[in-house]
Design a protein around this motif. Structure first.
Motif, PDB file in Angstrom:
ATOM      1  N   ASN A 139       0.822  -1.202   0.000  1.00  0.00           N
ATOM      2  CA  ASN A 139       0.000   0.000   0.000  1.00  0.00           C
ATOM      3  C   ASN A 139       0.853   1.247   0.000  1.00  0.00           C
ATOM      4  OD1 ASN A 139      -2.731  -0.496  -0.185  1.00  0.00           O
ATOM      5  ND2 ASN A 139      -3.002  -0.869   1.999  1.00  0.00           N
ATOM      6  N   THR A 140       0.340   2.309  -0.607  1.00  0.00           N
ATOM      7  CA  THR A 140       0.976   3.615  -0.476  1.00  0.00           C
ATOM      8  C   THR A 140       0.670   4.151   0.919  1.00  0.00           C
ATOM      9  OG1 THR A 140      -0.981   4.778  -1.267  1.00  0.00           O
ATOM     10  CG2 THR A 140       0.641   4.073  -2.921  1.00  0.00           C
ATOM     11  N   PRO A 141       1.418   5.140   1.398  1.00  0.00           N
ATOM     12  CA  PRO A 141       1.110   5.727   2.707  1.00  0.00           C
ATOM     13  C   PRO A 141      -0.333   6.214   2.815  1.00  0.00           C
ATOM     14  CG  PRO A 141       3.268   6.447   1.998  1.00  0.00           C
ATOM     15  CD  PRO A 141       2.667   5.693   0.840  1.00  0.00           C
ATOM     16  N   ALA A 142      -0.847   6.861   1.764  1.00  0.00           N
ATOM     17  CA  ALA A 142      -2.216   7.377   1.813  1.00  0.00           C
ATOM     18  C   ALA A 142      -3.234   6.244   1.948  1.00  0.00           C
ATOM     19  CB  ALA A 142      -2.508   8.206   0.563  1.00  0.00           C
ATOM     20  N   ALA A 162      -3.022   4.770   5.460  1.00  0.00           N
ATOM     21  CA  ALA A 162      -3.648   5.646   6.443  1.00  0.00           C
ATOM     22  C   ALA A 162      -5.165   5.517   6.409  1.00  0.00           C
ATOM     23  CB  ALA A 162      -3.236   7.091   6.194  1.00  0.00           C
ATOM     24  N   GLN A 163      -5.716   5.294   5.213  1.00  0.00           N
ATOM     25  CA  GLN A 163      -7.159   5.165   5.075  1.00  0.00           C
ATOM     26  C   GLN A 163      -7.655   3.808   5.557  1.00  0.00           C
ATOM     27  OE1 GLN A 163      -8.577   5.359   1.029  1.00  0.00           O
ATOM     28  NE2 GLN A 163     -10.648   5.924   1.648  1.00  0.00           N
ATOM     29  N   THR A 220      -2.143  -5.843  11.344  1.00  0.00           N
ATOM     30  CA  THR A 220      -2.577  -6.398  12.632  1.00  0.00           C
ATOM     31  C   THR A 220      -2.340  -5.432  13.782  1.00  0.00           C
ATOM     32  OG1 THR A 220      -0.436  -7.518  12.834  1.00  0.00           O
ATOM     33  CG2 THR A 220      -2.271  -8.808  11.973  1.00  0.00           C
ATOM     34  N   ILE A 221      -1.287  -4.604  13.690  1.00  0.00           N
ATOM     35  CA  ILE A 221      -1.019  -3.656  14.765  1.00  0.00           C
ATOM     36  C   ILE A 221      -2.178  -2.671  14.908  1.00  0.00           C
ATOM     37  CG2 ILE A 221       0.257  -2.050  13.288  1.00  0.00           C
ATOM     38  CD1 ILE A 221       2.045  -1.458  15.650  1.00  0.00           C
ATOM     39  N   ASP A 222      -2.846  -2.344  13.800  1.00  0.00           N
ATOM     40  CA  ASP A 222      -3.982  -1.434  13.844  1.00  0.00           C
ATOM     41  C   ASP A 222      -5.268  -2.159  14.223  1.00  0.00           C
ATOM     42  OD1 ASP A 222      -2.603   0.985  12.702  1.00  0.00           O
ATOM     43  OD2 ASP A 222      -2.327  -0.402  11.039  1.00  0.00           O
ATOM     44  N   VAL A 223      -5.413  -3.394  13.738  1.00  0.00           N
ATOM     45  CA  VAL A 223      -6.647  -4.135  13.965  1.00  0.00           C
ATOM     46  C   VAL A 223      -6.731  -4.645  15.400  1.00  0.00           C
ATOM     47  CG1 VAL A 223      -7.992  -6.154  13.245  1.00  0.00           C
ATOM     48  CG2 VAL A 223      -6.781  -4.769  11.542  1.00  0.00           C
TER      49      VAL A 223
END
Length: 278
Positions: free
Chosen positions: A256-259, A262-263, A268-271
């Motif tokens: 993924n691109t950074p954008a 971010a979206q 897993t760290i975010d989920v």
């Protein structure tokens, strides 16, 4: 969502195992159903009930396993199917530990997920996978002691040689020392350390360095909300030559691109969150 992470208490086990962890998704938990594992130079042994099916996708390839399994070091981001409830225990081995355990050629198992019979591996005294995962959340200290005991016996067969000892000296300095200077710092030729590192880990020092930097960056990004994300500043912080270099790196590493990252926030760290080591 229930989770925990604990370090082994046995010194002989801690030499090869970084931590034990537990993750449970309950029926009423909501969130991303297909989280991603970022590239990881460490192997994880997953303990799961025999009837649980686990799916890992990367680059158009799907790997499906049932019950306990290895997630070997992977250069590619793995997308998992976590649409159903599950309970799993993880044993995270240190980078290079598989070499001492005399597993098959390390390069041949990169990016692989393979089933494993834990009772055959550790002996029947460990108990069944179902028993272990069912008591894992309420009796985590007892479980970790049980794993320490089982691994102490299993790891007593681990072999050390000059290559594994050299890599153990390389790893602590890899993240903050230019790769070209490591040989001089350890009083070895660059060719010697490069060959030893690939022999023990199946990876190059540059590959592992990039994975360590990526993990540090993802931990940092996890603490920021969308409004706080300044990709030019992040590129400088993590020593990318410019923002396009950072964009290419994330695209190659996590797809993924950074954008887009971010979206979606689908790692897993975010989920599941960056649950801390206790």
């Amino acid at each position: 969502m229930k989770n925990w992470k604990l370090a082994p208490k046995s010194e002989s086990v801690a030499k090869y195992v970084e931590c034990y962890w537990f993750l449970e998704k309950e029926p009423d938990d909501h969130g991303n159903l297909y989280p991603k594992l970022n590239p990881d130079p460490a192997a994880h042994l997953i303990i799961a009930s025999d009837n649980e099916v686990h799916q890992y996708d990367h680059s158009g390839t799907r790997q499906v396993v049932q019950g306990c399994h290895w997630i070997f070091p992977h250069l590619k981001t793995l997308t998992m199917d976590h649409s159903d409830p599950f309970k799993i225990i993880g044993i995270k081995f240190r980078v290079g530990a598989l070499y001492s355990l005399n597993l098959p050629d390390l390069i041949s198992i990169l990016d692989k997920v393979e089933p494993v019979a834990i009772m055959r591996m550790f002996g029947s005294d460990l108990g069944s996978a179902e028993q272990l995962v069912d008591s894992a959340f309420e009796q985590r200290d007892s479980l970790c002691a049980t794993l320490d005991d089982a691994l102490s016996v299993y790891l007593s067969k681990a072999l050390e040689d000059k290559h594994s000892e050299l890599v153990r000296n390389i790893l602590p300095i890899l993240s903050d020392t230019p790769i070209a200077e490591i040989g001089e710092k350890l009083h070895r030729s660059q060719r010697t350390i490069e060959r030893a590192f690939t022999r023990v880990t199946g990876l190059t020092m540059k590959q592992v360095h990039c994975m360590v930097r990526l993990e540090d960056m993802l931990n940092y990004l996890y603490e920021l909300n969308d409004a706080e994300l300044n990709w030019a500043d992040i590129a400088r912080k993590y020593e990318f030559s410019d923002q396009p270099h950072l964009i290419r790196h994330l695209k190659n590493s996590i797809g993924n691109t950074p954008a887009a990252y971010a979206q979606q926030r689908d790692l897993t760290i975010d989920v599941y969150g960056n649950f801390e080591l206790n």
